[in-house]
Design a protein around this motif. Sequence first.
Motif, PDB file in Angstrom:
ATOM      1  N   ARG A 779       0.833  -1.213   0.000  1.00  0.00           N
ATOM      2  CA  ARG A 779       0.000   0.000   0.000  1.00  0.00           C
ATOM      3  C   ARG A 779       0.865   1.258   0.000  1.00  0.00           C
ATOM      4  N   LEU A 782       2.350   1.772  -3.486  1.00  0.00           N
ATOM      5  CA  LEU A 782       1.352   2.251  -4.433  1.00  0.00           C
ATOM      6  C   LEU A 782       1.025   3.723  -4.187  1.00  0.00           C
ATOM      7  N   GLU A 785       3.768   6.009  -5.463  1.00  0.00           N
ATOM      8  CA  GLU A 785       3.870   6.049  -6.923  1.00  0.00           C
ATOM      9  C   GLU A 785       2.577   6.506  -7.592  1.00  0.00           C
ATOM     10  N   PHE A 786       1.536   6.821  -6.807  1.00  0.00           N
ATOM     11  CA  PHE A 786       0.236   7.118  -7.411  1.00  0.00           C
ATOM     12  C   PHE A 786       0.291   8.378  -8.277  1.00  0.00           C
ATOM     13  N   LEU A 797       6.379  -1.393  -9.530  1.00  0.00           N
ATOM     14  CA  LEU A 797       6.445  -1.581  -8.080  1.00  0.00           C
ATOM     15  C   LEU A 797       7.380  -2.738  -7.766  1.00  0.00           C
ATOM     16  N   VAL A 817       1.763  -1.112 -12.700  1.00  0.00           N
ATOM     17  CA  VAL A 817       0.441  -0.489 -12.609  1.00  0.00           C
ATOM     18  C   VAL A 817       0.340   0.554 -13.714  1.00  0.00           C
ATOM     19  N   PHE A 832      -3.291  -3.838 -13.036  1.00  0.00           N
ATOM     20  CA  PHE A 832      -2.104  -4.370 -12.372  1.00  0.00           C
ATOM     21  C   PHE A 832      -1.704  -5.661 -13.079  1.00  0.00           C
TER      22      PHE A 832
END
Length: 840
Positions: A779, A782, A785-786, A797, A817, A832
Amino acid sequence: MMAHSMDDRDSPDKGFDSGKYVRYTPEQVEALERVYAECPKPSSLRRQQLIRECPILCNIEPRQIKVWFQNRRCREKQRKESARLQTVNRKLSAMNKLLMEENDRLQKQVSHLVYENGFMKHRINTTSGTTTENGCDSVVVSGQQRQQQNPTHQHPQRDANNPAGLLSIAEETLAEFLCKATGTAVDWVQMIGMKPGPDSIGIVAVSRNCSGIAARACGLVSLEPMKVAEILKDRPSWFRDCRSVETLSVIPTGNGGTIELINTQIYAPTTLAAARDFWTLRYSTSLEDGSYVVCEKSLTAATGGPNGPLSSSFARAKMLSSGFLIRPCDGGGSIIHIVDHVDLDVSSVPEVLRPLYESSKILAQKMTVAALRHVRQIAQETSGEVQFSGGRQPAVLRTFSQRLCRGFNDAVNGFADDGWSPMSSDGGEDITIMINSSSSKFAGSQYGNSFLPSFGSGVLCAKASMLLQNVPPLVLIRFLREHRAEWADYGVDAYCAASLRATPFAVPCVRTGGFPSNQVILPLAQTLEHEEFLEVVRLGGHAYSPEDMGLSRDMYLLQLCSGVDENVVGGCAQLVFAPIDESFADDAPLLPSGFRVIPLDQKSTPSDHLSVNRTRDLASSLDGSTKTDAETNSRLVLTIAFQFTFDNHSRDNVATMARQYVRNVVGSIQRVALAITPRPGSMQFPTSPEALTLARWISRSYSIHTGANLFGADTQSCDGDTLLKQLWNHSDAILCCSLKTNASPVFTFANQAGLDMLETTLVALQDIMLDKTLDDSGRKALCSEFAKIMQQGYANLPAGICVSSMGRPVSYEQATVWKVLDDNESNHCLAFILVNWSFV
């Protein structure tokens, strides 16, 4: 004999030449050996203390004594290694002999088949070359010639009610058994995964195209033949479905053998069929080559002999010539040949359960292989190679396993001669309630005289059987074992545990979801092949209101989980447990409850089974894209039985609670089955217009953002069906989740590998949230890197861990992603791809 050691060349000279051997007197060696027995590796201080305390060692340097201990340890290590290699050599020699005999048997079988093939060709040619009348004559003549070459045994006129007649039957049984064990009387097919070797279970084969069902096993054990025979004759100790073996008559024979007339009762595996019994003659004798044989066969009207006892609770089954041949090995140990051949009378079984009674593979796992495993287990325990925790003897732990299985089988079958009687129904036919108020129920060895300190009236059993479609048996048992809080009610568990205390606990109301509790599984013992685990489960309770204070104390269960070995073919799996107290004495009373899962799709040949040694779990093996029609229509029967104590004032309340509790458990299992069962068409790639469009968007967006093709080839010219098929069958897990800022993202699509990884279906996929699947590091990665994903379109990732819908951790080596864009270049979802995933 003088012991000696090589001196250290740097040691000071004290009358010894440093370049020569240091010779020790017998008294010095004896003193050193006494110390070695206590401590094989003494410290420097201990060696100096030894010199001071033992005057005969005063002329020896500490350095020289150190070298003596080093050499002594080296000799001990070499001795153990030599003994181990000698043992392995004996095993390999015996296995080589066994394989050569098996090769000879197979060559005879090939010769027999060649003869049969030639005979059939001759028969066809003769028939086609003559008129119908002449053809019929030739067939008759050929048949007569073949009958003369392979005559059937004609029973002579004999009085089988006297010893001479019984000996005639015994000798006939012996000849038939030996033909099956070492000859070609049965067409044997080796079971997949049963490869011979010095440490393997042995050679296991099942019958093909014969009367009834049969299984055969050959193996090596490090026990003497008579000890092996003693173990195997005690059938209830290793055959968990054996209720009793009663010897009604023993007749010695003139050749030193023994004839026994035996009545054997076998439990029914489910509540949907009657139990079986056998009335047999068992013949034990020694052969001229030193082998020992125990063979057995049913006495029927055709064979003659006295009639056996009949019981209305049992259906009479037939045992064809079966038994075991035990041959001594050079250097110790034995070679065992086991044959089981039965006819279980499927005509009296419901149609849906007949595969269970017609499967040679199930017979092999429940009887033949179980016998061989039991002997090997005792051999390992006798040699001291098996380590057990808790300070308990292996025989005590085996007794616990036997008592759990026997108590569960008693509950499932509910025999009237044990005191069980049905209780009136509430109008539904899904749950059967039976009660047992017999004093003998608690006075026997199963429950003990100390049972029911406060609930002195009896035991109530609520049981049910249900048919499940396309549910992987091992996944279901693992879920029931590892996620007890998902189906159990902690209040009901507390009520069961109260039967072990002097102060009873009030009958609880079954509450949806039960009470939260932490479950800790403490291993106690396991068998050699890890197909069975005995463990203690600690349930930690929490009270949230004053009326729940009785639930706040920890409880303990003794639990047996069997049949969870992925290499087992054709066997059943079960989870049986019973409440125990903290003391957990060797004679602790047990009142078992639990589950039994038996696959019914056993009509295929051994070569039809898929290999289970894959990177993914069993669910992936059974639910993968390589399924056959038979596998996608697999069925299993699940049997549930829960036992509760009651007193005269609470019987009706306990019955109501038990009935509702089992119904809740059935409902929980149905929900679990829905999550791990492929719905009709769900395991085939979808073909709706929406799915075709999504596949095109996923592939195109990946190429736009990363500059590479998702499927490793140019997909510009591919049509929608081709893209969807490539996406669905991709080896890595590909998943899509919603892209919403005001709600937690949930999965909206997954390919076959993604569904296998999450252990779910396309229908249930939409109930799984992304943040519940990723672990903390996933989490965080992610989230960090969002912004890059939204700006650049994709991000890579690192390797990590996620969690399936069943709570099992899944590792992956890399994840990518990317944003999935629709035809208007708007954000549709996130995709993903998890590379090289596997269950941890």
